[in-house]
Design a protein around this motif. Structure first.
Motif, PDB file in Angstrom:
ATOM      1  N   ARG A   4       0.819  -1.216   0.000  1.00 47.03           N
ATOM      2  CA  ARG A   4       0.000   0.000   0.000  1.00 47.03           C
ATOM      3  C   ARG A   4       0.856   1.270   0.000  1.00 47.03           C
TER       4      ARG A   4
ATOM      5  N   GLU B  82       3.176  14.738  -0.789  1.00 45.39           N
ATOM      6  CA  GLU B  82       3.073  13.427  -1.430  1.00 45.39           C
ATOM      7  C   GLU B  82       3.308  12.274  -0.447  1.00 45.39           C
TER       8      GLU B  82
ATOM      9  N   ARG C 221       2.115   9.393   2.502  1.00 43.98           N
ATOM     10  CA  ARG C 221       1.059   8.370   2.532  1.00 43.98           C
ATOM     11  C   ARG C 221       0.785   7.964   3.975  1.00 43.98           C
TER      12      ARG C 221
ATOM     13  N   LEU D 279      -5.505  16.643   2.533  1.00 46.91           N
ATOM     14  CA  LEU D 279      -4.946  15.727   1.543  1.00 46.91           C
ATOM     15  C   LEU D 279      -4.686  16.459   0.231  1.00 46.91           C
TER      16      LEU D 279
ATOM     17  N   ASN E  50      -1.046  17.030  -1.449  1.00 45.07           N
ATOM     18  CA  ASN E  50      -0.974  15.918  -2.405  1.00 45.07           C
ATOM     19  C   ASN E  50      -0.730  14.603  -1.655  1.00 45.07           C
ATOM     20  N   ALA E  51      -1.333  14.469  -0.492  1.00 44.04           N
ATOM     21  CA  ALA E  51      -1.125  13.299   0.361  1.00 44.04           C
ATOM     22  C   ALA E  51      -2.206  12.257   0.105  1.00 44.04           C
ATOM     23  N   SER E  52      -1.932  11.035   0.537  1.00 41.67           N
ATOM     24  CA  SER E  52      -2.867   9.926   0.362  1.00 41.67           C
ATOM     25  C   SER E  52      -3.177   9.296   1.707  1.00 41.67           C
TER      26      SER E  52
ATOM     27  N   LEU F 186      -4.592   5.743   2.921  1.00 40.90           N
ATOM     28  CA  LEU F 186      -4.783   4.414   2.364  1.00 40.90           C
ATOM     29  C   LEU F 186      -5.291   3.453   3.428  1.00 40.90           C
TER      30      LEU F 186
END
Length: 336
Positions: free
Chosen positions: A136, A233, A235, A254, A258-260, A262
């Motif tokens: 992930r 960026e 995660r 987010l 530009n973050a994710s 998961l």
């Protein structure tokens, strides 16, 4: 056989040790004489009727075991898995019993030099840590990994797996003693999660850039903190909610970074991609053999004290893993 049985979904008070008939394997199943069973937070949720899976009453809890195959159902023989083989197994439930059934595809042979207690302790925690960080987060060598709940079973596994994958690891844990345990197991930095200056401490350790990956089995305030310290960026892998607080994610943060965020539920891979799950244990056992991961088992209790073993996890009085010794001959590397 003897088993720890959940008769009512009222938590630990619904448990009792009972005599039951030995289960008989059907098609594509094997029966395993259980030597040891790992204790997980998910067991507690299942006992309260709050887990994703809700087996009909009465049922035997326990999601991961180590033992020896003693009977094979029709169509269940797979390469390297046969009667007399020592294995670990992933279960829907049924681990806290002298014998249990497992699907053949959920069974993995144990190397000869791995003892029963260690094998029972690694299945879910190290499987989760590896899958979350590799599949992930796709963490890269040199990235900064923040691990919450780093003195618990899955958190401590994530510290070690992160280091084995080449990350710089910052760990958070409740209190200095637990933080020290994370340092002993490889964390580059370990911080008290209750420190009011935790956010600024993490920012300082990363030169103001923030962390690349967060492994979060806690949720609540720790997830909110993660949003504030995640790098551009970055995660955040959501593994669980040990705090009891399921966070609501502000999408604007987010977007700006530009973050994710998961999600990762290790158990779902048993259904959707069992081959990848099995293959991951080749890497885990390799790291174990080379000493790059060192499972920490704080408590091993007999089946008669299974409720006490679960209580240790519920009340957060354990570190690393708690294991229930089921078979009289279960091997254990710990002294005494």
């Amino acid at each position: 056989m003897r088993a720890l049985v959940c008769e009512q979904t009222v938590g630990l008070d619904g448990l009792a040790v009972r005599e039951m008939a030995d289960p008989e394997p059907g098609a594509c199943h094997v029966r395993i004489a259980v030597a040891a069973a790992g204790v997980n937070f998910a067991d507690l949720l299942m006992l309260e009727g709050r887990y994703q899976e809700r087996p009909p009453l009465p049922f035997v809890p326990g999601l991961e075991i180590a033992g020896m195959i003693d009977k094979v159902g029709a169509g269940a023989i797979m390469g390297g898995v046969e009667p007399g083989q020592r294995v670990l197994a992933f279960l829907d439930h049924g681990g806290f019993a002298e014998k249990t059934l497992a699907r053949a595809e959920d069974v993995i042979p144990i190397p000869d030099d791995v003892d029963d207690v260690t094998a029972a302790a690694i299945a879910i925690t190290y499987g989760t840590a590896y899958g979350a960080l590799s599949w992930r987060a796709q963490i890269l060598p040199g990235e900064v990994l923040l691990v919450h709940g780093a003195a618990g079973g899955v958190g401590l596994a994530a510290v070690q797996v992160g280091k084995a994958m080449g990350a710089k690891v910052i760990a958070t844990a409740r209190g200095e003693q637990r933080a020290a345990l994370a340092r002993e197991h490889g964390a580059d930095h370990a911080l008290d999660s209750e420190d009011p200056d935790l956010r600024s401490r993490i920012k300082e350790l990363t030169g103001g850039q923030g962390v690349d990956v967060v492994f979060d089995p806690v949720g609540g305030a720790m997830f909110d903190l993660s949003l504030r310290v995640i790098a551009w960026e970055g995660r955040i892998v959501v593994v669980g909610f040990a705090s009891g607080d399921v966070p609501q994610i502000p999408a604007n943060i987010l977007l700006v970074k530009n973050a994710s965020a998961l999600g990762f539920f290790w158990g779902s891979y048993r259904k959707h991609d069992p081959g990848r799950l099995r293959e991951s244990f080749e890497q885990i056992f390799d790291w174990l053999e080379k000493g790059r991961i060192r499972p920490h088992v704080s408590d091993v209790l007999p089946l008669d004290q299974g409720r006490d073993a679960l209580s240790l996890v519920k009340e957060r009085r354990s570190t690393g893993k708690v294991v229930v010794r089921v078979g009289d001959g279960a091997s254990d590397p710990r002294p005494g």
